[in-house]
Design a protein around this motif. Structure first.
Motif, PDB file in Angstrom:
ATOM      1  N   UNK A 180       0.845  -1.193   0.000  1.00  0.00           N
ATOM      2  CA  UNK A 180       0.000   0.000   0.000  1.00  0.00           C
ATOM      3  C   UNK A 180       0.886   1.251   0.000  1.00  0.00           C
ATOM      4  N   UNK A 181       1.191   1.796  -1.183  1.00  0.00           N
ATOM      5  CA  UNK A 181       1.953   3.034  -1.245  1.00  0.00           C
ATOM      6  C   UNK A 181       1.056   4.235  -0.915  1.00  0.00           C
ATOM      7  N   UNK A 182       1.682   5.316  -0.502  1.00  0.00           N
ATOM      8  CA  UNK A 182       0.912   6.537  -0.262  1.00  0.00           C
ATOM      9  C   UNK A 182       0.384   7.070  -1.593  1.00  0.00           C
ATOM     10  N   UNK A 183      -0.640   7.892  -1.534  1.00  0.00           N
ATOM     11  CA  UNK A 183      -1.329   8.332  -2.742  1.00  0.00           C
ATOM     12  C   UNK A 183      -0.421   9.091  -3.694  1.00  0.00           C
ATOM     13  N   UNK A 184       0.573   9.843  -3.141  1.00  0.00           N
ATOM     14  CA  UNK A 184       1.406  10.654  -4.033  1.00  0.00           C
ATOM     15  C   UNK A 184       2.371   9.818  -4.872  1.00  0.00           C
ATOM     16  N   UNK A 185       2.468   8.509  -4.617  1.00  0.00           N
ATOM     17  CA  UNK A 185       3.317   7.651  -5.447  1.00  0.00           C
ATOM     18  C   UNK A 185       2.503   6.643  -6.240  1.00  0.00           C
ATOM     19  N   UNK A 186       1.177   6.838  -6.279  1.00  0.00           N
ATOM     20  CA  UNK A 186       0.295   5.901  -6.952  1.00  0.00           C
ATOM     21  C   UNK A 186      -0.305   6.546  -8.206  1.00  0.00           C
TER      22      UNK A 186
ATOM     23  N   UNK B 191       7.295   5.276  -9.063  1.00  0.00           N
ATOM     24  CA  UNK B 191       5.882   4.938  -9.074  1.00  0.00           C
ATOM     25  C   UNK B 191       5.660   3.600  -8.428  1.00  0.00           C
ATOM     26  N   UNK B 192       4.603   3.457  -7.691  1.00  0.00           N
ATOM     27  CA  UNK B 192       4.283   2.198  -7.025  1.00  0.00           C
ATOM     28  C   UNK B 192       2.853   1.816  -7.340  1.00  0.00           C
ATOM     29  N   UNK B 193       2.546   0.560  -7.114  1.00  0.00           N
ATOM     30  CA  UNK B 193       1.207   0.073  -7.395  1.00  0.00           C
ATOM     31  C   UNK B 193       0.616  -0.550  -6.143  1.00  0.00           C
ATOM     32  N   UNK B 194      -0.675  -0.438  -6.035  1.00  0.00           N
ATOM     33  CA  UNK B 194      -1.413  -1.031  -4.921  1.00  0.00           C
ATOM     34  C   UNK B 194      -1.675  -2.497  -5.221  1.00  0.00           C
ATOM     35  N   UNK B 195      -1.255  -3.380  -4.312  1.00  0.00           N
ATOM     36  CA  UNK B 195      -1.455  -4.814  -4.512  1.00  0.00           C
ATOM     37  C   UNK B 195      -2.008  -5.432  -3.241  1.00  0.00           C
ATOM     38  N   UNK B 196      -3.008  -6.270  -3.403  1.00  0.00           N
ATOM     39  CA  UNK B 196      -3.570  -7.025  -2.293  1.00  0.00           C
ATOM     40  C   UNK B 196      -4.054  -8.363  -2.832  1.00  0.00           C
TER      41      UNK B 196
END
Length: 470
Positions: free
Chosen positions: A43-49, A64-69
């Motif tokens: 769960x990256x912070x919003x400013x890197x998503x 850049x990061x992605x949200x993964x679950x």
């Protein structure tokens, strides 16, 4: 900030040993069972998503990061049997069953035979299947910033709309979306060969191998572009809205319509007429539908790949009173390399085409003693066809004017041979090694089908390089 956690719980039980005597030989076996639980959250912070709210533009440059679950539970059981049939023949049988709660189950057997008719000769063969489950990231990633290419040579309708009719390959920024419905990648392999040792200083190894792969996981932008020709839900002027997938076109493209007054976002629109209207409206440099950025593509099981070839390995050692002369030759010959074109069921043969030479070989000659060694390697990469068909038409015209193409508008990339010298000395507590790669400073062959001007997979531009290690 980026808060992530990956957890794996594993339990297994296994046993192995001799089973019983049969025909004067000992039968051995191994069995096992395992349970595995995997969980991942990232769960990256919003400013890197990358999100629709920030126009898919990450606020931190170059990051850049992605949200993964995602999570999964896996059960597996296996058994292996070793059977020496007699003094000359050995048989091995194995099988494994896996069950995943998210994509299903898979059973994979293996059979191997080894036959030694005489002491100097070993014949061997094996057959097996295998699989690779989609990773948790591939199944559960929300949006991942990456690059994807589409191949206009695979679909003429796509080429006419997006490549001026040429068969070029284009690259684009895309957002990759995980797919919980992905199937496992599967493969089947077969090998057969022999090892012959006519003397104690000579080994001759020859092996034939074949691998068939199905349901390879990747994004398929060519296929999405082809599908979008008739499916308006995949066509978007500007950014792809949140929760949807498809192709992002230049925002101004919706300023033009076809003869029926339909924009590119409307079902039934004639894309050829919209392209003509766009050219008349904008007078662009290239007569093609203008793509924007950050197309949203779903990961999918995109295709098949079948590869076969022959490996040889020859080694001979000559013993002298003062040392050993070592001679060797290793090589690979590709018999076939078939793969479907991205976004198409058409199978293409890759051997001898761009980046797929038919033959590779390495020869060596070394003198070695207890204290030092010195010798040379000779590396050979076969010639192959340049990637001319995927260039723009104007580039092909330029190459014709330069006389670089033959009568079929093809060009052969020349073979590449380099030499490496290597030497070393063993002191009591220290070893010193010297090496010179590409002794004759050979430049890589020129390749017009590569943006670099050379094929970075099969060559390098470094020239002669020198190294010392202690």
């Amino acid at each position: 900030t980026r808060d992530g956690e990956s957890t794996v719980y594993g339990w297994d039980i296994r046993s192995n040993g001799d089973l019983f005597e049969w025909n004067g030989q000992t039968i051995s076996a191994a069995v096992g069972f395992e349970v595995r639980r995997e969980e991942i959250t990232d769960v990256p912070s919003l400013d890197s998503r990358a999100r629709f709210e920030n126009e898919y533009l990450v606020d931190v440059y170059g990051f850049g990061s992605s949200l993964s679950e995602a999570d999964r539970t896996q059960y597996g059981a296996f058994a292996e049997l070793y059977v020496p049939v007699n003094d000359s023949l050995e048989l091995s049988l194995a099988g494994r069953f896996d069950d995943y709660n998210d994509f299903g189950s898979s059973f994979n057997p293996k059979v191997g035979l080894t036959f030694r008719p005489v002491e100097e000769l070993v014949l061997r063969t094996s057959w097996s299947t295998a699989f690779r489950a989609p990773s948790l990231t591939q199944a559960g990633v929300k949006l991942r910033t990456t690059r994807a290419s589409f191949d206009c040579s695979a679909n003429q309708a796509v080429a006419d709309l997006h490549c001026e009719g040429d068969g070029s390959v284009r690259g684009n920024n895309v957002l990759e979306l995980g797919n919980p419905l992905l199937r496992a990648e599967e493969s089947e392999s077969f090998t057969a060969g022999f090892v012959w040792s006519p003397t104690k200083h000579t080994d001759i190894k020859v092996d034939y191998w074949q691998f068939e792969h199905d349901d390879l996981v990747d994004t398929n932008m060519t296929g999405v572009l082809a599908q979008a020709i008739t499916d308006a839900s995949l066509r978007h002027c500007g950014l792809v809205p949140e929760g949807e997938i498809g192709i992002a076109y230049d925002e101004d493209l919706c300023l033009v319509t076809d003869s029926a007054g339909l924009t590119i976002e409307e079902q039934g629109a004639n894309l050829t007429e919209i392209l003509d209207a766009w050219v008349a409206f904008d007078d662009p440099r290239f007569a093609e539908l203008p793509l924007f950025r950050d197309h949203v593509l779903l990961l999918d099981n995109t295709g098949t790949q079948d590869v076969s070839g022959i490996d040889i390995d020859l080694y001979h050692e000559i013993e002298f009173d003062t040392g050993f002369l070592e001679l060797g030759l290793r090589g690979t010959h590709y018999v076939s390399y078939e793969r479907n074109k991205p976004g198409s069921d058409e199978i293409e043969e890759l051997v001898g085409t761009f980046r797929y030479p038919e033959n590779f070989a390495t020869a060596q000659i070394f003198w070695s003693t207890e204290d030092w060694y010195a010798g040379a390697y000779v590396y050979f990469t076969d010639s192959y066809q340049d990637d001319i068909s995927r260039l723009r038409g104007r580039n092909i015209d330029e190459l014709l004017d330069l006389g670089e193409l033959d009568e079929n508008e093809q060009r052969t990339v020349s073979s590449w041979t380099t030499v490496r010298l290597s030497a070393g000395y063993y002191f009591e507590n220290t070893t010193v090694r010297l090496a010179v790669d590409n002794v004759f400073d050979r430049e890589p062959p020129r390749v017009y089908g590569s943006a670099r001007g050379f094929d970075a997979y099969n060559a390098d531009p470094y020239g002669a390089t020198y190294s010392i290690s202690i």
